[in-house]
Motif scaffolding. Structure first.
Motif, PDB file in Angstrom:
ATOM      1  N   UNK A  75      -9.732  -5.801 -11.332  1.00 19.55           N
ATOM      2  CA  UNK A  75     -10.973  -6.266 -10.711  1.00 19.55           C
ATOM      3  C   UNK A  75     -11.276  -5.387  -9.499  1.00 19.55           C
ATOM      4  N   UNK A  76     -10.312  -5.311  -8.593  1.00 18.34           N
ATOM      5  CA  UNK A  76     -10.439  -4.382  -7.467  1.00 18.34           C
ATOM      6  C   UNK A  76      -9.049  -4.030  -6.944  1.00 18.34           C
ATOM      7  N   UNK A  77      -8.824  -2.752  -6.706  1.00 15.01           N
ATOM      8  CA  UNK A  77      -7.567  -2.281  -6.117  1.00 15.01           C
ATOM      9  C   UNK A  77      -7.957  -1.369  -4.954  1.00 15.01           C
ATOM     10  N   UNK A  78      -8.117  -1.954  -3.743  1.00 18.91           N
ATOM     11  CA  UNK A  78      -8.680  -1.208  -2.611  1.00 18.91           C
ATOM     12  C   UNK A  78      -7.938   0.098  -2.316  1.00 18.91           C
ATOM     13  N   UNK A  79      -6.588   0.039  -2.375  1.00 17.15           N
ATOM     14  CA  UNK A  79      -5.833   1.227  -1.976  1.00 17.15           C
ATOM     15  C   UNK A  79      -5.825   2.322  -3.042  1.00 17.15           C
ATOM     16  N   UNK A  80      -6.226   1.971  -4.282  1.00 20.83           N
ATOM     17  CA  UNK A  80      -6.402   2.999  -5.312  1.00 20.83           C
ATOM     18  C   UNK A  80      -7.854   3.470  -5.348  1.00 20.83           C
ATOM     19  N   UNK A  81      -8.747   2.688  -4.721  1.00 22.17           N
ATOM     20  CA  UNK A  81     -10.176   2.981  -4.816  1.00 22.17           C
ATOM     21  C   UNK A  81     -10.739   2.605  -6.184  1.00 22.17           C
TER      22      UNK A  81
END
Ligand SMILES: [Zn+2]
Length: 427
Positions: free
Chosen positions: A177-183
């Motif tokens: 859904x979202x992985x902030x540190x992978x972008x």
């Protein structure tokens, strides 16, 4: 319901209509788990201990033998009369599980057979932030094909691939859904990886890295079997995996445990998630490497990953060598670690909090201060009895959990393994 969660699947048995195929599958699972948990024993022992009748046990064992999951290992002589009993054990030497852990700067690969023999264990450098998701997936797919080829050469057929992602995962759909540190945002990783490795017969399951690390601790780590356990990832991001009464706590959509993004300092540093003052800005990798140069708390995307790893090694070297500045800075981070641990203790009352990843490298400098702060914040004080300990799995917890997911799915449903395993060539 999320099909990959063994505990959920176990409970769903109670409400499923008990058709014959379901009963058979559950009984195969029961016998296989009994052999895994109780060790080698005879058909008669299994029948007596599981309350299944002897004819049923013989039929179930025959099917498990055909699927390569059980084999005879010898005989037991019970006194001077009667036939000696043949002893069975879990086999699984031809059935494998592949785990992947995708992180900001590396992908870890871990392949085992069902008996626990480690066949592949590698870590490859990647730069997930610096390139689009499709390019990272292509790189990961290349490493996956190489690992599948290694399993193939060892005569092992993979029952599935488990993938650990540092972010919010839709377990049912196999998507990030979202992985902030992978972008990454809205990446159907299971489908794309499956297409890229060209192995449609190998199912891909995806889950959050903290959840899988917690399960690995619960299954095989230093705290194995502890029913109330919290695992903290210590990477660029900090997340938690929560085991309550022996089951993974997921929440309504599977997004629980995002303790790294609890706001603890409104005037603090900007986080990878876009908010300000999240707990992971106080205790994550960027904060840890900042201990070598106090005041420098730039977010990880402001520097190269090589720089981060080199600087973490420098912090370990300084602190272990007795550098007072580094030690004081780490004690300060340890207090923030204890602050978050105290919140967890008041909320969840765990028996143990396992600090993983980078925390394990610096445990001696972080945990004494963390324990004091955790105990200070715990409303029940010392009565909570919660310990905070470094993980013995180091950086391998997530990838072992990912492989464990596949092993558990076979134990849950042995019919997922072909009766005559077909080995295939991988390019
Ligand atoms: Zn955040």
């Amino acid at each position: 319901l999320t099909p990959s969660d063994p505990s959920l699947r176990a409970s769903s048995r109670l409400i499923e209509p008990a058709d014959q195929a379901t009963v058979r599958r559950n009984n195969l699972s029961l016998v296989l788990r009994h052999l895994r948990d109780q060790g080698p024993r005879s058909r008669a022992d299994i029948a007596a201990e599981t309350q299944l009748n002897k004819a049923t046990v013989s039929s179930l064992v025959a099917e498990l033998e055909q699927r390569g999951l059980v084999r005879e290992t010898g005989v037991k002589h019970a006194g001077s009369v009667g036939r000696p009993a043949r002893i069975l054990r879990l086999d699984g030497a031809r059935v494998g599980a592949l785990g992947l852990a995708i992180n900001v700067d590396y992908v870890a690969v871990y392949g085992t057979d069902l008996s626990g023999r480690v066949l592949v264990e590698r870590r490859h450098a990647v730069d997930a932030l610096g390139v689009p998701p499709a390019q990272t997936i292509a790189t990961v797919a290349g490493h996956t094909r190489a690992a599948l080829a290694d399993l193939d050469r060892a005569g092992v057929t993979p029952a599935g691939i488990g993938v650990a992602i540092p972010g919010l995962v839709d377990v049912g759909q196999g998507g990030v859904v979202v992985a902030p540190n992978l972008g990454w945002r809205d990446v159907p990783i299971a489908e794309r990886l499956s297409t890229a490795i060209v192995a449609p017969h190998v199912p891909v399951q995806v889950d959050n890295d903290a959840n899988l690390s917690a399960l690995a601790e619960f299954w095989v780590g230093g705290q194995a079997g502890t029913p109330n356990l919290v695992y903290l990832t210590g990477e660029v991001g900090v997340g938690s995996g929560v085991i309550v009464e022996g089951r993974l706590l997921r929440g309504a959509a599977g997004f629980s445990g995002e303790i790294g993004h609890l706001p603890v300092d409104p005037g603090g540093t900007r986080c990878g998630c876009g908010r300000t003052g999240c707990w992971e800005t106080k205790v994550g990798l960027a904060a840890l490497v900042g201990a070598a140069a106090p005041g420098d708390t730039r977010s990880p995307d402001g520097r190269s990953l090589r720089d981060l790893e080199d600087r973490l090694a420098e912090v370990v070297r300084l602190a272990d060598g007795g550098d007072q500045g580094a030690r004081d800075a780490l004690a300060g981070i340890g207090r923030w670690l204890g602050y978050g641990a105290g919140l967890l203790v008041n909320l969840l009352n765990p028996q143990v909090i396992v600090a993983g990843g980078c925390f394990t490298l610096l445990a001696g400098h972080l945990l004494p201060a963390a324990r004091l702060e955790m105990d200070r914040l715990a409303v029940a004080g010392a009565a909570t009895g919660c310990r905070i300990v470094p993980s013995e799995l180091g950086f391998t917890a997530a990838v072992r959990g990912a492989a464990g997911l596949v092993v558990e799915s076979v134990l849950d449903d042995p019919t997922a393994v072909s009766q005559v395993p077909l080995l295939r060539g991988y390019p």
